[in-house]
Design an enzyme around this catalytic site. Structure first.
Site, PDB file in Angstrom:
ATOM      1  N   GLY A  10       0.846  -1.200   0.000  1.00 38.77           N
ATOM      2  CA  GLY A  10       0.000   0.000   0.000  1.00 38.77           C
ATOM      3  C   GLY A  10       0.875   1.241   0.000  1.00 38.77           C
ATOM      4  N   GLY A  78      -1.935  -2.198   9.734  1.00 40.95           N
ATOM      5  CA  GLY A  78      -2.756  -1.062  10.148  1.00 40.95           C
ATOM      6  C   GLY A  78      -4.109  -1.072   9.483  1.00 40.95           C
ATOM      7  N   HIS A 135     -13.437  11.609  10.601  1.00 39.94           N
ATOM      8  CA  HIS A 135     -12.348  11.330   9.646  1.00 39.94           C
ATOM      9  C   HIS A 135     -12.526  12.112   8.348  1.00 39.94           C
ATOM     10  CE1 HIS A 135     -11.415   7.870  12.242  1.00 39.94           C
ATOM     11  NE2 HIS A 135     -10.243   7.819  11.614  1.00 39.94           N
ATOM     12  N   LYS A 139     -12.137   8.097   3.531  1.00 42.15           N
ATOM     13  CA  LYS A 139     -12.082   6.829   4.273  1.00 42.15           C
ATOM     14  C   LYS A 139     -13.199   5.901   3.800  1.00 42.15           C
ATOM     15  CE  LYS A 139     -11.780   5.001   8.991  1.00 42.15           C
ATOM     16  NZ  LYS A 139     -10.711   4.077   8.616  1.00 42.15           N
TER      17      LYS A 139
HETATM   18  N1  LIG Z   1      -3.814   1.570  12.205  1.00 41.93           N
HETATM   19  C1  LIG Z   1      -3.575   2.849  11.974  1.00 41.93           C
HETATM   20  O1  LIG Z   1      -2.964   3.565  12.801  1.00 41.93           O
HETATM   21  C2  LIG Z   1      -4.037   3.455  10.691  1.00 41.93           C
HETATM   22  C3  LIG Z   1      -4.740   2.675   9.820  1.00 41.93           C
HETATM   23  N2  LIG Z   1      -5.160   3.183   8.626  1.00 41.93           N
HETATM   24  C4  LIG Z   1      -5.818   2.226   7.761  1.00 41.93           C
HETATM   25  O2  LIG Z   1      -4.907   1.902   6.705  1.00 41.93           O
HETATM   26  C5  LIG Z   1      -5.643   1.600   5.521  1.00 41.93           C
HETATM   27  C6  LIG Z   1      -5.139   2.487   4.383  1.00 41.93           C
HETATM   28  O3  LIG Z   1      -5.533   3.815   4.640  1.00 41.93           O
HETATM   29  P1  LIG Z   1      -5.163   5.006   3.627  1.00 41.93           P
HETATM   30  O4  LIG Z   1      -3.688   5.029   3.400  1.00 41.93           O
HETATM   31  O5  LIG Z   1      -5.848   6.202   4.115  1.00 41.93           O
HETATM   32  O6  LIG Z   1      -5.871   4.474   2.289  1.00 41.93           O
HETATM   33  P2  LIG Z   1      -5.422   4.761   0.774  1.00 41.93           P
HETATM   34  O7  LIG Z   1      -6.590   4.408  -0.063  1.00 41.93           O
HETATM   35  O8  LIG Z   1      -4.810   6.113   0.666  1.00 41.93           O
HETATM   36  O9  LIG Z   1      -4.243   3.690   0.531  1.00 41.93           O
HETATM   37  C7  LIG Z   1      -4.418   2.329   0.328  1.00 41.93           C
HETATM   38  C8  LIG Z   1      -3.423   1.930  -0.758  1.00 41.93           C
HETATM   39  O10 LIG Z   1      -3.375   0.505  -0.843  1.00 41.93           O
HETATM   40  C9  LIG Z   1      -3.278   0.172  -2.214  1.00 41.93           C
HETATM   41  N3  LIG Z   1      -3.652  -1.232  -2.373  1.00 41.93           N
HETATM   42  C10 LIG Z   1      -4.905  -1.771  -2.490  1.00 41.93           C
HETATM   43  N4  LIG Z   1      -4.805  -3.107  -2.615  1.00 41.93           N
HETATM   44  C11 LIG Z   1      -3.482  -3.401  -2.582  1.00 41.93           C
HETATM   45  C12 LIG Z   1      -2.746  -4.619  -2.654  1.00 41.93           C
HETATM   46  N5  LIG Z   1      -3.375  -5.813  -2.813  1.00 41.93           N
HETATM   47  N6  LIG Z   1      -1.392  -4.577  -2.571  1.00 41.93           N
HETATM   48  C13 LIG Z   1      -0.745  -3.396  -2.424  1.00 41.93           C
HETATM   49  N7  LIG Z   1      -1.382  -2.208  -2.370  1.00 41.93           N
HETATM   50  C14 LIG Z   1      -2.745  -2.226  -2.420  1.00 41.93           C
HETATM   51  C15 LIG Z   1      -4.183   1.180  -2.912  1.00 41.93           C
HETATM   52  O11 LIG Z   1      -3.910   1.261  -4.309  1.00 41.93           O
HETATM   53  C16 LIG Z   1      -3.820   2.450  -2.157  1.00 41.93           C
HETATM   54  O12 LIG Z   1      -2.706   3.098  -2.739  1.00 41.93           O
HETATM   55  C17 LIG Z   1      -7.115   1.808   5.866  1.00 41.93           C
HETATM   56  O13 LIG Z   1      -7.698   0.570   6.246  1.00 41.93           O
HETATM   57  C18 LIG Z   1      -7.065   2.743   7.059  1.00 41.93           C
HETATM   58  O14 LIG Z   1      -8.186   2.642   7.892  1.00 41.93           O
HETATM   59  C19 LIG Z   1      -4.898   4.470   8.256  1.00 41.93           C
HETATM   60  C20 LIG Z   1      -4.224   5.303   9.107  1.00 41.93           C
HETATM   61  C21 LIG Z   1      -3.758   4.868  10.410  1.00 41.93           C
HETATM   62  O1  LIG Z   2      -8.510   5.638   7.572  1.00 38.60           O
HETATM   63  C1  LIG Z   2      -7.871   6.349   8.387  1.00 38.60           C
HETATM   64  O2  LIG Z   2      -7.453   7.471   8.102  1.00 38.60           O
HETATM   65  C2  LIG Z   2      -7.619   5.786   9.729  1.00 38.60           C
HETATM   66  N1  LIG Z   2      -7.947   4.564   9.973  1.00 38.60           N
HETATM   67  C3  LIG Z   2      -7.788   3.873  11.216  1.00 38.60           C
HETATM   68  C4  LIG Z   2      -9.133   3.499  11.792  1.00 38.60           C
HETATM   69  O3  LIG Z   2     -10.051   3.140  11.040  1.00 38.60           O
HETATM   70  O4  LIG Z   2      -9.272   3.530  13.022  1.00 38.60           O
HETATM   71  C5  LIG Z   2      -6.889   4.616  12.184  1.00 38.60           C
HETATM   72  C6  LIG Z   2      -7.059   6.105  12.150  1.00 38.60           C
HETATM   73  O5  LIG Z   2      -8.306   6.425  12.680  1.00 38.60           O
HETATM   74  C7  LIG Z   2      -6.915   6.646  10.728  1.00 38.60           C
END
Ligand SMILES: NC(=O)C1=CN([C@@H]2O[C@H](COP(=O)(O)OP(=O)(O)OC[C@H]3O[C@@H](n4cnc5c(N)ncnc54)[C@H](O)[C@@H]3O)[C@@H](O)[C@H]2O)C=CC1
Ligand SMILES: O=C(O)C1=N[C@H](C(=O)O)C[C@H](O)C1
EC number: 1.17.1.8
Length: 250
Positions: A10, A78, A135, A139
């Site tokens: 990702g 994540g 958010h 999202k």
């Molecule tokens: N645990 C945490 O602290 C956080 C978790 N997140 C989570 O992380 C995830 C991503 O969030 P964002 O970056 O905002 O989304 P985003 O949509 O900006 O990025 C996701 C990326 O993954 C790519 N992708 C999709 N399938 C793929 C695969 N099979 N292999 C490789 N790449 C692939 C997409 O093309 C995209 O570039 C979400 O589930 C979000 O909720 C986001 C921020 C913090």
């Molecule tokens: O999608 C996001 O941006 C985030 N996703 C995570 C969640 O679903 O809790 C962590 C954070 O809130 C950012």
């Protein structure tokens, strides 16, 4: 000392691109692969990746983790969308690869982890508790993984304390007006341009309220937690759910 060989899945996403920069800047890590949608997972094996940081989508995460676990590649996850069924499936894969570690963290920011902990501590002392997460509008999932986990922890704490059901006289309501019901805790999701990731836990008792609020203002807030996860997961076989386990908060 040899560097940890890290891949990011990702890598072009909002948090994935920040993780690429953080891994590149970490002195004890080498970024060996940065994969986006459509890239071949075999690259992880070809580049000798030891740890994959998984930051993709709920639709992609299970396939990616299945590949990693089968190849003995540890994972720091994540991506959201976790259900009991998905966790059971992952545990089954891990049983066949007992030396591999997977950390799933609903939120990697220290403030959010502490918010969850504080909410869990406070919940049994108040009659009412609701969670509001806010958010950015790109999202794809609601409620957030963090809010869902927060509500689950609150509900479990109230059950352990034999708390009474929450007061709520609502008889008629438009669909969704009282939020999603997560184990009896109402969870409300706001999507607003200009926001990143924010959460409030509202607690109410006789004549008083307590609000616990956390704001992630930039994706850099998640990076220390991700790097900690990468360093610790290599020595932690099996499934770890929640960064708090690597922060000695439990
Ligand atoms: N645990 C945490 O602290 C956080 C978790 N997140 C989570 O992380 C995830 C991503 O969030 P964002 O970056 O905002 O989304 P985003 O949509 O900006 O990025 C996701 C990326 O993954 C790519 N992708 C999709 N399938 C793929 C695969 N099979 N292999 C490789 N790449 C692939 C997409 O093309 C995209 O570039 C979400 O589930 C979000 O909720 C986001 C921020 C913090
Ligand atoms: O999608 C996001 O941006 C985030 N996703 C995570 C969640 O679903 O809790 C962590 C954070 O809130 C950012």
């Amino acid at each position: 000392m040899s560097k940890l060989r890290v891949a990011v899945l990702g890598a072009k996403g909002r948090i994935g691109s920040e993780a690429v920069r953080a891994v590149e800047a970490a002195e004890d890590m080498e970024l060996v692969a940065a994969l986006g949608s459509g890239d071949k997972l075999e690259t992880l094996v070809e580049t000798g990746a030891q740890i994959a940081v998984e930051l993709t989508t709920p639709a992609s995460v299970m396939g990616n983790l299945d590949f990693c676990v089968r190849h003995g590649i540890h994972a720091v996850v994540g991506t959201t969308g976790w259900t009991d069924e998905r966790l059971a499936q992952l545990n089954t894969s891990l049983a066949a690869s007992p030396r591999t570690g997977v950390l799933i963290a609903p939120n990697f920011s220290i403030g959010a982890v502490l918010t969850m902990k504080f909410a869990e501590i406070a919940a049994p002392y108040f009659e009412s508790v609701e969670v509001v997460e806010l958010h950015h509008p790109n999202k794809v999932d609601a409620p957030s993984g963090t809010a869902t986990r927060t509500a689950q922890l609150i509900a479990a704490a109230r059950e352990r304390a034999s708390s009474s059901p929450q007061p709520d006289a609502t008889v008629t309501a438009l669909d969704g007006a009282r939020g999603a019901n997560v184990d009896g805790v109402p969870v409300h999701a706001v999507r607003l341009r200009g926001l990143l990731a924010h959460q409030e836990v509202l607690l109410g008792g006789e004549g008083e309220t307590l609000t616990i609020r956390h704001d992630s203002l930039h994706h850099s807030s998640f990076m220390p937690g991700i790097l900690l996860g990468v360093r610790r997961v290599v020595d932690t076989p099996g499934l770890t759910f929640g960064l708090e386990h690597f922060l000695d908060l439990n």
